[in-house]
Design a protein around this motif. Structure first.
Motif, mmCIF file in Angstrom:
data_model
loop_
_atom_site.group_PDB
_atom_site.id
_atom_site.type_symbol
_atom_site.label_atom_id
_atom_site.label_comp_id
_atom_site.label_asym_id
_atom_site.label_seq_id
_atom_site.Cartn_x
_atom_site.Cartn_y
_atom_site.Cartn_z
ATOM 1 N N LEU A 170 -37.354 16.995 10.765
ATOM 2 C CA LEU A 170 -37.958 16.137 11.388
ATOM 3 C C LEU A 170 -39.129 15.290 10.129
ATOM 4 C CD1 LEU A 170 -37.467 16.049 14.754
ATOM 5 C CD2 LEU A 170 -35.422 15.401 13.266
ATOM 6 N N LEU A 171 -39.977 15.988 9.922
ATOM 7 C CA LEU A 171 -40.955 15.565 9.003
ATOM 8 C C LEU A 171 -41.080 14.548 7.958
ATOM 9 C CD1 LEU A 171 -43.155 18.527 8.467
ATOM 10 C CD2 LEU A 171 -43.269 16.764 9.888
ATOM 11 N N GLN A 172 -41.447 14.230 7.739
ATOM 12 C CA GLN A 172 -40.947 12.799 6.356
ATOM 13 C C GLN A 172 -42.349 12.410 5.445
ATOM 14 O OE1 GLN A 172 -40.232 9.237 7.996
ATOM 15 N NE2 GLN A 172 -37.585 10.711 9.229
ATOM 16 N N THR A 173 -42.030 12.182 4.423
ATOM 17 C CA THR A 173 -43.008 12.054 3.265
ATOM 18 C C THR A 173 -44.564 11.309 4.046
ATOM 19 O OG1 THR A 173 -41.577 12.537 1.638
ATOM 20 C CG2 THR A 173 -43.852 11.204 1.241
ATOM 21 N N GLY A 174 -45.450 11.433 3.697
ATOM 22 C CA GLY A 174 -46.539 11.148 5.002
ATOM 23 C C GLY A 174 -46.796 10.983 6.140
ATOM 24 N N ASP A 175 -45.884 12.174 6.809
ATOM 25 C CA ASP A 175 -46.393 12.213 7.627
ATOM 26 C C ASP A 175 -48.096 12.750 8.291
ATOM 27 O OD1 ASP A 175 -44.510 11.281 9.039
ATOM 28 O OD2 ASP A 175 -43.469 12.951 9.795
ATOM 29 N N GLU A 176 -48.671 12.950 9.373
ATOM 30 C CA GLU A 176 -49.682 13.563 9.063
ATOM 31 C C GLU A 176 -50.369 15.088 9.154
ATOM 32 O OE1 GLU A 176 -53.143 11.067 10.484
ATOM 33 O OE2 GLU A 176 -53.611 10.071 8.836
ATOM 34 N N LEU A 205 -47.319 28.782 -5.168
ATOM 35 C CA LEU A 205 -48.279 29.374 -6.055
ATOM 36 C C LEU A 205 -49.521 28.500 -5.696
ATOM 37 C CD1 LEU A 205 -46.948 31.203 -9.157
ATOM 38 C CD2 LEU A 205 -48.471 32.556 -7.275
ATOM 39 N N ILE A 206 -50.785 28.210 -6.589
ATOM 40 C CA ILE A 206 -51.763 27.381 -6.219
ATOM 41 C C ILE A 206 -51.173 26.345 -7.657
ATOM 42 C CG2 ILE A 206 -53.911 26.406 -6.589
ATOM 43 C CD1 ILE A 206 -54.929 29.462 -5.955
ATOM 44 N N GLN A 207 -51.260 25.321 -7.515
ATOM 45 C CA GLN A 207 -51.602 24.255 -8.681
ATOM 46 C C GLN A 207 -52.622 23.398 -8.670
ATOM 47 O OE1 GLN A 207 -48.339 21.577 -7.493
ATOM 48 N NE2 GLN A 207 -46.731 23.220 -5.836
ATOM 49 N N ASP A 208 -52.242 23.619 -9.712
ATOM 50 C CA ASP A 208 -53.787 23.093 -10.698
ATOM 51 C C ASP A 208 -54.216 22.051 -9.799
ATOM 52 O OD1 ASP A 208 -54.060 25.072 -12.015
ATOM 53 O OD2 ASP A 208 -52.842 24.658 -14.362
ATOM 54 N N GLY A 209 -55.467 21.434 -9.867
ATOM 55 C CA GLY A 209 -55.917 19.900 -9.638
ATOM 56 C C GLY A 209 -55.793 19.487 -8.495
ATOM 57 N N ARG A 210 -55.259 20.152 -7.359
ATOM 58 C CA ARG A 210 -54.065 20.242 -6.055
ATOM 59 C C ARG A 210 -55.033 20.928 -4.476
ATOM 60 N NH1 ARG A 210 -47.852 18.868 -6.416
ATOM 61 N NH2 ARG A 210 -48.601 17.881 -4.917
ATOM 62 N N ASP A 211 -54.874 19.998 -3.872
ATOM 63 C CA ASP A 211 -55.455 20.370 -2.214
ATOM 64 C C ASP A 211 -54.409 20.717 -1.533
ATOM 65 O OD1 ASP A 211 -56.450 21.751 0.366
ATOM 66 O OD2 ASP A 211 -58.533 20.090 -0.243
ATOM 67 N N LEU A 212 -53.537 21.603 -1.522
ATOM 68 C CA LEU A 212 -52.407 21.606 -1.038
ATOM 69 C C LEU A 212 -52.324 22.715 0.498
ATOM 70 C CD1 LEU A 212 -49.705 22.473 -3.689
ATOM 71 C CD2 LEU A 212 -50.618 19.792 -2.339
ATOM 72 N N GLU A 233 -50.723 17.608 1.140
ATOM 73 C CA GLU A 233 -51.274 17.450 0.222
ATOM 74 C C GLU A 233 -52.902 16.583 0.768
ATOM 75 O OE1 GLU A 233 -52.571 16.140 -4.519
ATOM 76 O OE2 GLU A 233 -50.736 15.652 -3.231
ATOM 77 N N ARG A 234 -53.538 16.961 0.355
ATOM 78 C CA ARG A 234 -55.230 16.792 0.928
ATOM 79 C C ARG A 234 -55.304 15.145 0.763
ATOM 80 N NH1 ARG A 234 -59.869 19.273 1.673
ATOM 81 N NH2 ARG A 234 -61.348 17.633 3.027
ATOM 82 N N ALA A 235 -55.368 14.356 1.872
ATOM 83 C CA ALA A 235 -55.563 12.946 2.140
ATOM 84 C C ALA A 235 -57.340 12.736 1.812
ATOM 85 C CB ALA A 235 -56.051 12.485 3.355
#
Length: 236
Positions: A170-176, A205-212, A233-235
């Protein structure tokens, strides 16, 4: 004889009705009990990580823990997470939180408003911890945030005592999605969902430059054949 037969049928019908009611109510009762237990655990965690804990001496221990986890996160990125395995391979924690004054391997809490869900984050994706809440997968980033991190949290797709990630679809893009650690609360938003094979370790795996923060659970519901993955992804 007819009278006795009628009473027998009535008793049977009543027994079936009560049995049905018990089956219907059981998951709701156990979910309520689980939520109460999580709430109590959360209150204990908040007390242990407050500035007043142990006369303020706990602050120094938690600062050391934060620095250690940041160091480990940098090391994981530098080594490209060698040794990473499937989240359901039941790994043990690599850090002892008890050394820093935190009990039961609980490092924080995961909160997902869209699912009305809160789970403790427990270090080590072993069988017992998966029954307790969201289990941090060893060899992935610790939940303190930062560039070049990906904290992978595994949880059951429904557990007989609690729904956990049963309704993850049920989670959608943008849900916090909120990750509260011993230091602060980090805000993430759902960026993408995928269905992967258990052997697709590269997807975690870790993705370069992202905070996930990446949520992983079984798929489809009631099966362990695949994995349902939610990338958060970190807001800004």
């Amino acid at each position: 004889m007819r009278k006795h037969g009628s009473w027998g049928l009535l008793a049977l019908a009543l027994a079936l009705l009560l049995a049905g009611a018990a089956v219907f109510c059981y998951p709701r009762v156990t979910a309520w009990q689980y939520a109460r237990a999580v709430d109590g655990l959360h209150r204990s965690f908040a007390a242990a990580t407050s500035g007043d804990a142990a006369g303020g001496g706990q602050d120094e221990a938690l600062q050391r823990l934060y620095e250690e986890l940041c160091r480990r996160n940098e090391e994981l990125y530098a080594t490209r997470q060698e040794g990473l395995r499937d989240p359901f391979d039941y790994q043990q924690p690599a850090v002892s939180l008890a050394d820093y004054g935190l009990a039961d391997d609980v490092i924080g809490f995961l909160r997902i408003p869209a699912l009305e869900l809160e789970l403790p984050i427990v270090l080590g994706a072993n069988e017992e911890n998966l029954k307790r809440g969201a289990a941090h997968l060893t060899q992935t980033s610790y939940p303190v945030g930062g560039e070049n991190t990906n904290c992978v949290l595994a949880a059951h797709r429904g557990y007989y005592k609690a729904p956990m990630l049963r309704d993850v679809q049920l989670l959608q893009t943008g849900d916090e999605v909120y990750v509260e650690n011993f230091r602060e609360t980090l805000t993430y938003t759902v960026a993408e969902t995928r269905i992967i094979e258990p052997t697709d370790i590269g997807e975690l795996l870790i993705q370069d430059g992202r905070d996930l923060v990446t949520l992983v659970t079984c798929h489809p519901l009631g099966s362990n054949a695949q994995r349902y993955v939610v990338y958060c992804e970190r807001a800004a």
